[in-house]
Motif scaffolding. Structure first.
Motif, PDB file in Angstrom:
ATOM      1  N   ASP A 292    -112.692 -60.644  -5.776  1.00 44.52           N
ATOM      2  CA  ASP A 292    -113.945 -60.130  -5.266  1.00 44.52           C
ATOM      3  C   ASP A 292    -113.834 -58.690  -5.433  1.00 44.52           C
ATOM      4  O   ASP A 292    -113.071 -58.041  -4.551  1.00 44.52           O
ATOM      5  CB  ASP A 292    -114.451 -60.487  -4.182  1.00 44.52           C
ATOM      6  CG  ASP A 292    -115.814 -60.061  -3.790  1.00 44.52           C
ATOM      7  OD1 ASP A 292    -116.660 -60.029  -4.568  1.00 44.52           O
ATOM      8  OD2 ASP A 292    -116.160 -59.642  -2.726  1.00 44.52           O
ATOM      9  N   VAL A 293    -114.575 -57.856  -6.271  1.00 46.28           N
ATOM     10  CA  VAL A 293    -114.505 -56.314  -6.296  1.00 46.28           C
ATOM     11  C   VAL A 293    -115.815 -55.701  -6.104  1.00 46.28           C
ATOM     12  O   VAL A 293    -116.754 -56.344  -6.123  1.00 46.28           O
ATOM     13  CB  VAL A 293    -113.973 -55.903  -7.593  1.00 46.28           C
ATOM     14  CG1 VAL A 293    -112.530 -56.449  -7.873  1.00 46.28           C
ATOM     15  CG2 VAL A 293    -114.913 -56.252  -8.677  1.00 46.28           C
ATOM     16  N   ASP A 294    -115.806 -54.514  -5.630  1.00 43.44           N
ATOM     17  CA  ASP A 294    -116.763 -53.511  -5.632  1.00 43.44           C
ATOM     18  C   ASP A 294    -117.278 -52.940  -6.997  1.00 43.44           C
ATOM     19  O   ASP A 294    -116.566 -53.144  -8.138  1.00 43.44           O
ATOM     20  CB  ASP A 294    -116.927 -52.630  -4.605  1.00 43.44           C
ATOM     21  CG  ASP A 294    -115.941 -51.515  -4.667  1.00 43.44           C
ATOM     22  OD1 ASP A 294    -115.304 -51.268  -5.877  1.00 43.44           O
ATOM     23  OD2 ASP A 294    -115.711 -50.570  -3.733  1.00 43.44           O
ATOM     24  N   GLY A 304    -106.846 -50.515   3.334  1.00 40.54           N
ATOM     25  CA  GLY A 304    -106.539 -49.544   2.855  1.00 40.54           C
ATOM     26  C   GLY A 304    -106.990 -49.058   1.098  1.00 40.54           C
ATOM     27  O   GLY A 304    -106.746 -48.038   0.668  1.00 40.54           O
ATOM     28  N   GLY A 305    -107.579 -50.248   0.893  1.00 44.10           N
ATOM     29  CA  GLY A 305    -108.297 -50.148  -0.578  1.00 44.10           C
ATOM     30  C   GLY A 305    -107.617 -49.618  -1.829  1.00 44.10           C
ATOM     31  O   GLY A 305    -107.840 -48.985  -2.567  1.00 44.10           O
ATOM     32  N   TRP A 306    -106.389 -49.959  -1.699  1.00 41.63           N
ATOM     33  CA  TRP A 306    -105.315 -49.779  -2.887  1.00 41.63           C
ATOM     34  C   TRP A 306    -105.393 -50.552  -3.975  1.00 41.63           C
ATOM     35  O   TRP A 306    -104.722 -50.346  -5.143  1.00 41.63           O
ATOM     36  CB  TRP A 306    -103.923 -49.546  -1.987  1.00 41.63           C
ATOM     37  CG  TRP A 306    -103.557 -50.774  -1.378  1.00 41.63           C
ATOM     38  CD1 TRP A 306    -103.617 -51.142  -0.049  1.00 41.63           C
ATOM     39  CD2 TRP A 306    -102.911 -52.129  -2.186  1.00 41.63           C
ATOM     40  NE1 TRP A 306    -103.346 -52.222   0.215  1.00 41.63           N
ATOM     41  CE2 TRP A 306    -102.860 -52.859  -0.928  1.00 41.63           C
ATOM     42  CE3 TRP A 306    -102.489 -52.323  -3.191  1.00 41.63           C
ATOM     43  CZ2 TRP A 306    -102.120 -54.184  -1.087  1.00 41.63           C
ATOM     44  CZ3 TRP A 306    -101.792 -53.495  -3.352  1.00 41.63           C
ATOM     45  CH2 TRP A 306    -101.680 -54.238  -2.347  1.00 41.63           C
ATOM     46  N   LEU A 307    -106.000 -51.898  -3.785  1.00 45.09           N
ATOM     47  CA  LEU A 307    -105.952 -52.926  -4.823  1.00 45.09           C
ATOM     48  C   LEU A 307    -107.168 -52.911  -5.758  1.00 45.09           C
ATOM     49  O   LEU A 307    -108.104 -52.949  -5.258  1.00 45.09           O
ATOM     50  CB  LEU A 307    -105.610 -54.304  -4.349  1.00 45.09           C
ATOM     51  CG  LEU A 307    -105.591 -55.668  -5.149  1.00 45.09           C
ATOM     52  CD1 LEU A 307    -104.181 -55.175  -6.186  1.00 45.09           C
ATOM     53  CD2 LEU A 307    -105.416 -56.691  -4.639  1.00 45.09           C
ATOM     54  N   TYR A 308    -106.815 -52.799  -6.990  1.00 37.25           N
ATOM     55  CA  TYR A 308    -107.940 -52.899  -7.996  1.00 37.25           C
ATOM     56  C   TYR A 308    -107.693 -54.027  -8.831  1.00 37.25           C
ATOM     57  O   TYR A 308    -106.731 -54.441  -9.196  1.00 37.25           O
ATOM     58  CB  TYR A 308    -107.931 -51.579  -8.949  1.00 37.25           C
ATOM     59  CG  TYR A 308    -108.538 -50.221  -7.874  1.00 37.25           C
ATOM     60  CD1 TYR A 308    -109.896 -49.832  -8.288  1.00 37.25           C
ATOM     61  CD2 TYR A 308    -107.669 -49.953  -7.014  1.00 37.25           C
ATOM     62  CE1 TYR A 308    -110.251 -48.754  -7.356  1.00 37.25           C
ATOM     63  CE2 TYR A 308    -108.000 -48.618  -6.352  1.00 37.25           C
ATOM     64  CZ  TYR A 308    -109.177 -47.988  -6.472  1.00 37.25           C
ATOM     65  OH  TYR A 308    -109.585 -46.988  -5.731  1.00 37.25           O
ATOM     66  N   SER A 309    -108.953 -54.510  -9.304  1.00 37.69           N
ATOM     67  CA  SER A 309    -108.773 -55.799 -10.475  1.00 37.69           C
ATOM     68  C   SER A 309    -110.013 -55.441 -11.525  1.00 37.69           C
ATOM     69  O   SER A 309    -111.002 -55.308 -11.207  1.00 37.69           O
ATOM     70  CB  SER A 309    -108.962 -57.042  -9.733  1.00 37.69           C
ATOM     71  OG  SER A 309    -109.025 -58.030 -10.847  1.00 37.69           O
TER      72      SER A 309
END
Length: 475
Positions: A292-294, A304-309
């Motif tokens: 689930d992404v913004d 920490g908001g370091w993971l993206y997809s």
């Protein structure tokens, strides 16, 4: 940077991962991309490119037969081996050395192996050569671009029968004599078209009442008619109950409407995320889940908001072009945040994948072709819009009648009556994919109809359908 530390680590070297890695490097960051199979991924070797190469020869042959004068010159049939060899050329013979050379030339470090996350910004790679494990550390971000895999439904006996997925269907070295396809979405319909063209006896099985059921109803009717005329047996409203295969014998598929016998069964029953072994449990996420992404493609729920997809794994839009769009957005957001800049994912900013919500373009490469962008009439109404639609027979447009004798096709626009802008476009007919970008621009730009009226289409081209749609609407 040390030998094992990079600003960004990209897990998954498909088209999406490649674009994201290239994007951050161009913005001054270092990047490593981890891939355990072929760099270039699904699109390059088992999806977009080989599937469209399989389809193109049959399409070209039929196109020639629809134009008097050219039709008389067609004296033979498809050369199946030549079609397969041409397909192979687009995959470079399933050799990714050219892709690796490109990546290294772009300043991207390629790491071979299977990656798993092992806590914040830490990635452990089990190396492909069996030499052990390598630990990579990310200064700013890890991007999970791991894609999706074909879903095999839990039908008794299906797995034991050794079914094809889209991978085998696009890389097969010969046409099966009898091919049964389960599922009539884009993959199922395209592969029915391709392998029927190449000589297989194809049965297309769909549990719903029409093909391509997520699209406008007229689309499925056109495609079903075309496939049937091409010799495909189309069975809608059909539920597969069990599959049986003994030894080297044929496959028996039991359905609610009788038995289907085939030599190969292809599952085109949707996709599932390839996140089961990604190490999500080490950061508090559920293994095997969609991410689930913004709108900046940052994974929600990760401290920490370091993971993206980007791409299929976030389940927003399972198209290569849309995944690459997301990769550009994510790359820009990562780079901006690495510089300490504010990168709020507000609508239509460089840091928001806004098009995922309102303007997804896609083409289904059956014959006739299907081109879609935005909302269907039903989905627009479900979102609470007051809509008016306009439809037109494309064969009545001069450019279409010049393209093919007896051209048959249909187009539809969905108009939001409050804003008087187009929110959806669907067309079916030979070559309609080439007029799709005009619809995409109209929807993304929210071009008012009274302004769109002044976008005069050149005559005689198929783009004249835009004029006819607006006239039908009432302008």
């Amino acid at each position: 940077m040390t030998d094992n530390t990079y600003d960004v680590i990209v897990i998954g070297g498909g088209a999406v991962g490649e674009v994201l890695a290239e994007r951050v490097v161009k913005r001054g960051l270092s990047a490593a991309i981890v891939e355990d199979a072929l760099l270039g991924g699904e699109c390059s070797y088992w999806a977009c490119m080989p599937s469209k190469a399989l389809l193109r020869s049959g399409e070209a042959l039929r196109a020639a037969k629809t134009v008097k004068g050219a039709a008389e010159a067609v004296t033979g049939s498809l050369d199946v081996q030549a079609v397969l060899e041409r397909r192979n050329s687009f995959t470079s013979g399933w050799d990714d050395s050219g892709q690796v050379k490109w990546a290294e030339g772009a300043g991207i470090t390629v790491v071979r192996g299977r990656a798993r996350i092992d806590g914040p910004r830490r990635v452990v790679v089990r190396q492909s050569d069996g030499a052990g494990e390598q630990v990579l550390e990310a200064r700013h971000a890890v991007a999970a671009c791991v894609g999706s895999a074909a879903r095999i439904p839990p039908v008794p006996g299906l797995r034991e029968a050794g079914p094809w997925t889209s991978r085998e269907a696009t890389s097969a070295k010969e046409a099966p004599r009898r091919l049964a396809i389960l599922g009539a979405g884009p993959v199922g319909c395209e592969m029915a078209q391709a392998w029927s063209d190449l000589g297989s006896e194809v049965t297309l099985i769909e549990m719903r009442d029409r093909l391509l059921s997520a699209l406008e109803p007229f689309v499925g009717k056109y495609v079903a008619k075309s496939l049937t005329e091409a010799g495909v047996t189309v069975r809608t409203g059909t539920t597969v109950q069990s599959v049986t295969k003994e030894g080297d014998g044929p496959i028996h598929i039991a359905t609610n409407l009788g038995e289907v016998v085939a030599d190969v069964v292809l599952c085109a029953c949707g996709r599932e995320p390839q996140t089961q072994d990604l190490g999500l449990e080490t950061i508090g996420l559920e293994p095997g889940s969609w991410l689930d992404v913004d709108d900046s493609l940052r994974v929600n729920g990760v401290e920490g908001g370091w993971l993206y997809s980007a791409g299929d794994a976030n389940h927003r839009a399972l198209f290569t072009h849309q995944g690459k769009y997301q990769a550009r957005i994510a790359g820009d957001a990562i780079a901006a945040r690495a510089r300490g800049e504010h990168a709020a994912p507000v609508a239509w900013s460089p840091f928001a994948a806004t098009a995922d919500h309102q303007a997804l373009p896609a083409v289904v490469f059956t014959d006739p072709e299907v081109a879609i962008v935005g909302l269907t009439e039903q989905r627009a109404r479900e979102q609470g819009m007051t809509v008016k639609v306009a439809e037109y027979e494309i064969g009545n447009v001069a450019g279409a009648s010049l393209r093919a004798d007896g051209y048959t096709g249909h187009a539809k626009i969905v108009v939001d009556q409050e804003r008087l802008v187009i929110v959806g476009f669907t067309a079916i007919g030979p070559g309609v994919g080439e007029i799709l970008q005009a619809a995409t621009v109209a929807i993304v730009g929210e071009v008012p109809l009274d302004r769109l009226w002044h976008a005069v289409p050149a005559y005689p081209t198929m783009n004249e359908v835009w004029l006819r749609l607006l006239e039908t609407y009432g302008l």
